[in-house]
Motif scaffolding. Structure first.
Motif, PDB file in Angstrom:
ATOM      1  N   LEU A  92       0.816  -1.215   0.000  1.00  0.00           N
ATOM      2  CA  LEU A  92       0.000   0.000   0.000  1.00  0.00           C
ATOM      3  C   LEU A  92       0.853   1.270   0.000  1.00  0.00           C
ATOM      4  O   LEU A  92       0.425   2.300  -0.523  1.00  0.00           O
ATOM      5  N   ASN A  93       2.075   1.195   0.556  1.00  0.00           N
ATOM      6  CA  ASN A  93       2.920   2.404   0.503  1.00  0.00           C
ATOM      7  C   ASN A  93       3.873   2.403  -0.684  1.00  0.00           C
ATOM      8  O   ASN A  93       4.775   3.238  -0.768  1.00  0.00           O
ATOM      9  N   GLY A  94       3.665   1.455  -1.602  1.00  0.00           N
ATOM     10  CA  GLY A  94       4.389   1.502  -2.884  1.00  0.00           C
ATOM     11  C   GLY A  94       5.779   0.912  -2.871  1.00  0.00           C
ATOM     12  O   GLY A  94       6.487   0.962  -3.869  1.00  0.00           O
ATOM     13  N   ARG A  95       6.197   0.314  -1.745  1.00  0.00           N
ATOM     14  CA  ARG A  95       7.541  -0.290  -1.742  1.00  0.00           C
ATOM     15  C   ARG A  95       7.545  -1.602  -2.525  1.00  0.00           C
ATOM     16  O   ARG A  95       8.573  -2.058  -3.008  1.00  0.00           O
ATOM     17  N   ILE A  96       6.369  -2.214  -2.624  1.00  0.00           N
ATOM     18  CA  ILE A  96       6.205  -3.370  -3.519  1.00  0.00           C
ATOM     19  C   ILE A  96       5.104  -3.017  -4.504  1.00  0.00           C
ATOM     20  O   ILE A  96       4.009  -2.633  -4.098  1.00  0.00           O
ATOM     21  N   ASN A  97       5.415  -3.114  -5.798  1.00  0.00           N
ATOM     22  CA  ASN A  97       4.420  -2.812  -6.822  1.00  0.00           C
ATOM     23  C   ASN A  97       3.651  -4.083  -7.191  1.00  0.00           C
ATOM     24  O   ASN A  97       4.257  -5.110  -7.511  1.00  0.00           O
ATOM     25  N   ILE A  98       2.332  -4.011  -7.123  1.00  0.00           N
ATOM     26  CA  ILE A  98       1.555  -5.153  -7.623  1.00  0.00           C
ATOM     27  C   ILE A  98       0.811  -4.793  -8.919  1.00  0.00           C
ATOM     28  O   ILE A  98       0.497  -5.660  -9.717  1.00  0.00           O
ATOM     29  N   GLU A  99       0.554  -3.501  -9.114  1.00  0.00           N
ATOM     30  CA  GLU A  99      -0.292  -3.096 -10.247  1.00  0.00           C
ATOM     31  C   GLU A  99       0.288  -3.509 -11.602  1.00  0.00           C
ATOM     32  O   GLU A  99      -0.460  -3.843 -12.514  1.00  0.00           O
ATOM     33  N   GLU A 100       1.620  -3.505 -11.713  1.00  0.00           N
ATOM     34  CA  GLU A 100       2.249  -3.900 -12.984  1.00  0.00           C
ATOM     35  C   GLU A 100       2.242  -5.416 -13.177  1.00  0.00           C
ATOM     36  O   GLU A 100       2.656  -5.908 -14.216  1.00  0.00           O
ATOM     37  N   PHE A 101       1.815  -6.129 -12.148  1.00  0.00           N
ATOM     38  CA  PHE A 101       1.962  -7.583 -12.179  1.00  0.00           C
ATOM     39  C   PHE A 101       0.636  -8.330 -12.025  1.00  0.00           C
ATOM     40  O   PHE A 101       0.623  -9.516 -11.768  1.00  0.00           O
ATOM     41  N   VAL A 102      -0.471  -7.589 -12.134  1.00  0.00           N
ATOM     42  CA  VAL A 102      -1.783  -8.212 -11.939  1.00  0.00           C
ATOM     43  C   VAL A 102      -2.687  -7.895 -13.111  1.00  0.00           C
ATOM     44  O   VAL A 102      -2.683  -6.788 -13.633  1.00  0.00           O
ATOM     45  N   GLU A 103      -3.468  -8.884 -13.506  1.00  0.00           N
ATOM     46  CA  GLU A 103      -4.511  -8.676 -14.494  1.00  0.00           C
ATOM     47  C   GLU A 103      -5.765  -9.373 -13.978  1.00  0.00           C
ATOM     48  O   GLU A 103      -5.682 -10.455 -13.405  1.00  0.00           O
ATOM     49  N   THR A 104      -6.931  -8.718 -14.132  1.00  0.00           N
ATOM     50  CA  THR A 104      -8.155  -9.392 -13.678  1.00  0.00           C
ATOM     51  C   THR A 104      -8.954  -9.883 -14.880  1.00  0.00           C
ATOM     52  O   THR A 104      -8.920  -9.290 -15.947  1.00  0.00           O
ATOM     53  N   ARG A 105      -9.648 -10.977 -14.660  1.00  0.00           N
ATOM     54  CA  ARG A 105     -10.540 -11.539 -15.679  1.00  0.00           C
ATOM     55  C   ARG A 105     -11.791 -12.046 -14.975  1.00  0.00           C
ATOM     56  O   ARG A 105     -11.735 -12.409 -13.799  1.00  0.00           O
ATOM     57  N   PRO A 106     -12.915 -12.124 -15.705  1.00  0.00           N
ATOM     58  CA  PRO A 106     -14.111 -12.691 -15.086  1.00  0.00           C
ATOM     59  C   PRO A 106     -13.899 -14.163 -14.726  1.00  0.00           C
ATOM     60  O   PRO A 106     -13.212 -14.897 -15.446  1.00  0.00           O
ATOM     61  N   MET A 107     -14.483 -14.574 -13.611  1.00  0.00           N
ATOM     62  CA  MET A 107     -14.308 -15.941 -13.132  1.00  0.00           C
ATOM     63  C   MET A 107     -14.842 -16.985 -14.115  1.00  0.00           C
ATOM     64  O   MET A 107     -14.372 -18.114 -14.145  1.00  0.00           O
ATOM     65  N   SER A 108     -15.807 -16.569 -14.944  1.00  0.00           N
ATOM     66  CA  SER A 108     -16.367 -17.517 -15.922  1.00  0.00           C
ATOM     67  C   SER A 108     -15.328 -17.934 -16.963  1.00  0.00           C
ATOM     68  O   SER A 108     -15.541 -18.897 -17.694  1.00  0.00           O
ATOM     69  N   SER A 109     -14.192 -17.226 -17.029  1.00  0.00           N
ATOM     70  CA  SER A 109     -13.136 -17.608 -17.981  1.00  0.00           C
ATOM     71  C   SER A 109     -12.199 -18.662 -17.384  1.00  0.00           C
ATOM     72  O   SER A 109     -11.159 -18.967 -17.956  1.00  0.00           O
ATOM     73  N   ILE A 110     -12.586 -19.222 -16.234  1.00  0.00           N
ATOM     74  CA  ILE A 110     -11.648 -20.069 -15.472  1.00  0.00           C
ATOM     75  C   ILE A 110     -11.036 -21.209 -16.293  1.00  0.00           C
ATOM     76  O   ILE A 110      -9.817 -21.433 -16.234  1.00  0.00           O
ATOM     77  N   ALA A 111     -11.850 -21.906 -17.080  1.00  0.00           N
ATOM     78  CA  ALA A 111     -11.325 -23.071 -17.810  1.00  0.00           C
ATOM     79  C   ALA A 111     -10.284 -22.617 -18.841  1.00  0.00           C
ATOM     80  O   ALA A 111      -9.185 -23.191 -18.924  1.00  0.00           O
TER      81      ALA A 111
END
Ligand SMILES: [Zn+2]
Ligand SMILES: [Zn+2]
Length: 368
Positions: free
Chosen positions: A328-347
């Motif tokens: 949360l204080n930016g010492r570790i970046n997660i935004e560049e390393f995450v992508e979201t998708r709808p759960m229905s795309s699971i397979a």
């Protein structure tokens, strides 16, 4: 306040992929959308409305590679979960939370002696809490180890799911390594789901040097922006060749030959061979990645080097707020390393991630 549902909507692993050793036939695994009961919540339990659940290598292992789950299928996979508490324990209702991937029993000797991350009675959603897992609308979990999320600013709650596993496992590994400011560190597999956080975390904890080793050029370049000071592309190189390149980096940059802390995050045999080759005088090798390969090593070298090989598993829930703060204080970046998708795309998402490790951690968000 979200209403308590009558049923939990979920993507259940009806059966994992089965490989028949005799006939060499593969029966594909099956994921099915279904409804499961909302359990009676015991004291100390809550129901969490899932915001997001990350797709971890471990889930793919359960689904494709014959790694057995503790609770037998059918069950819902997914252990990298963030969400909001909507029922159960009064003090938690309405709070945004991260659910630790591994929840110790708090009663056994390991728990009592500070080793609860490897508690043998631990509960893990999507593995050992019955049929329940994160690829669902809701999940029931014990409340004692929840990590509350406050002041998350612009970071979506779903993205913080990665703190439940990918970003916290490296913290435990750093603790096991007794990582200190000024340490020199190697991360083998720095481009992977956990490896990228290992590099960032080592740097955030004050490592003087972080050398990242992996094979994906694009991801190695990204690692240089997030934690790594130097990278070695190990494509088509054996351990000796990588070691030679490593020594050259040390020489050119006035870095010592001794005392390196090496984190092996992949669990793959060639990477383990690199790790053991790089392990030198008063060095430490921390085994963060799981694999079944057997590697040959002259164990007497450990004596001669006064060196250590250390395993590490999961992360103690008490460390979660520390890692969350770093995110949360930016010492570790997660935004560049995450992508979201709808759960229905699971397979499709499972199939894709199993084929080629994705550029970003995929977090599935409920769309039931
Ligand atoms: Zn995981
Ligand atoms: Zn325990």
């Amino acid at each position: 306040m979200a209403a308590i549902p009558n049923k939990i909507q979920t993507w259940q692993m009806v059966q994992p992929t089965v490989f028949n050793k005799e006939t060499k036939e593969t029966t594909p695994g099956k994921l099915e959308r279904t409804e499961i009961p909302v359990p009676e919540l015991a004291p100390g339990e809550v129901l969490v409305e899932v915001a997001g659940c990350g797709v971890c290598h471990t889930d793919l292992g359960y689904f494709y590679d014959g790694v057995p789950t503790v609770s037998k299928p059918p069950l819902t996979l997914g252990h990298e979960i963030s969400g909001t508490v909507i029922a159960g324990d009064d003090t938690w209702i309405g709070k945004e939370v991260i659910i630790p991937a591994v929840m110790p029993c708090r009663k056994c000797i390991l728990c009592k002696t500070g080793r609860g991350n490897r508690c043998l009675n631990q509960k893990m959603p999507g593995n050992s809490i019955g049929i329940y897992g994160g690829f669902s609308s809701h999940v029931p979990v014990p409340s004692i180890d929840l990590c509350e999320v406050k002041d998350r600013g612009d970071i979506p709650l779903s993205h913080l799911a990665v703190v439940a596993d990918a970003a916290t496992t490296p913290y435990q590994a750093a603790k096991r390594a007794d990582l200190q400011p000024g340490d020199n560190v190697v991360v083998i597999g720095i481009t992977g789901g956990v490896g990228q956080y290992m590099g960032q975390l080592a740097s955030a904890l004050g490592a003087k040097t972080v050398v990242g080793i992996a094979r994906n050029k694009e991801k190695l370049e990204r690692a240089l922006k997030f934690g790594a000071d130097f990278v070695i592309n190990s494509t088509d190189k054996d351990a000796k060749a990588v070691s030679k390149e490593f020594r050259a980096i040390c020489k050119e940059n006035g870095l010592p030959n001794t005392g390196w802390k090496i984190f092996e995050v992949t669990g793959a045999k060639p990477a383990q061979e690199i790790a053991l080759t790089l392990l030198g005088f008063v060095g430490k090798l921390i085994v963060v990645g799981f694999g079944m390969a057997k590697v040959e090593y002259a164990i007497g070298r450990l004596m001669a080097f006064d060196a250590e090989v250390i395993g590490t598993w999961g992360c103690l829930p008490e460390y979660y707020p520390i890692v969350l703060d770093m995110v949360l204080n930016g010492r570790i970046n997660i935004e560049e390393f995450v992508e979201t998708r709808p759960m229905s795309s699971i397979a499709d998402t499972f199939a894709e991630a199993h084929k080629v490790p994705p550029m970003k951690r995929i977090v599935l968000t409920p769309d039931f």
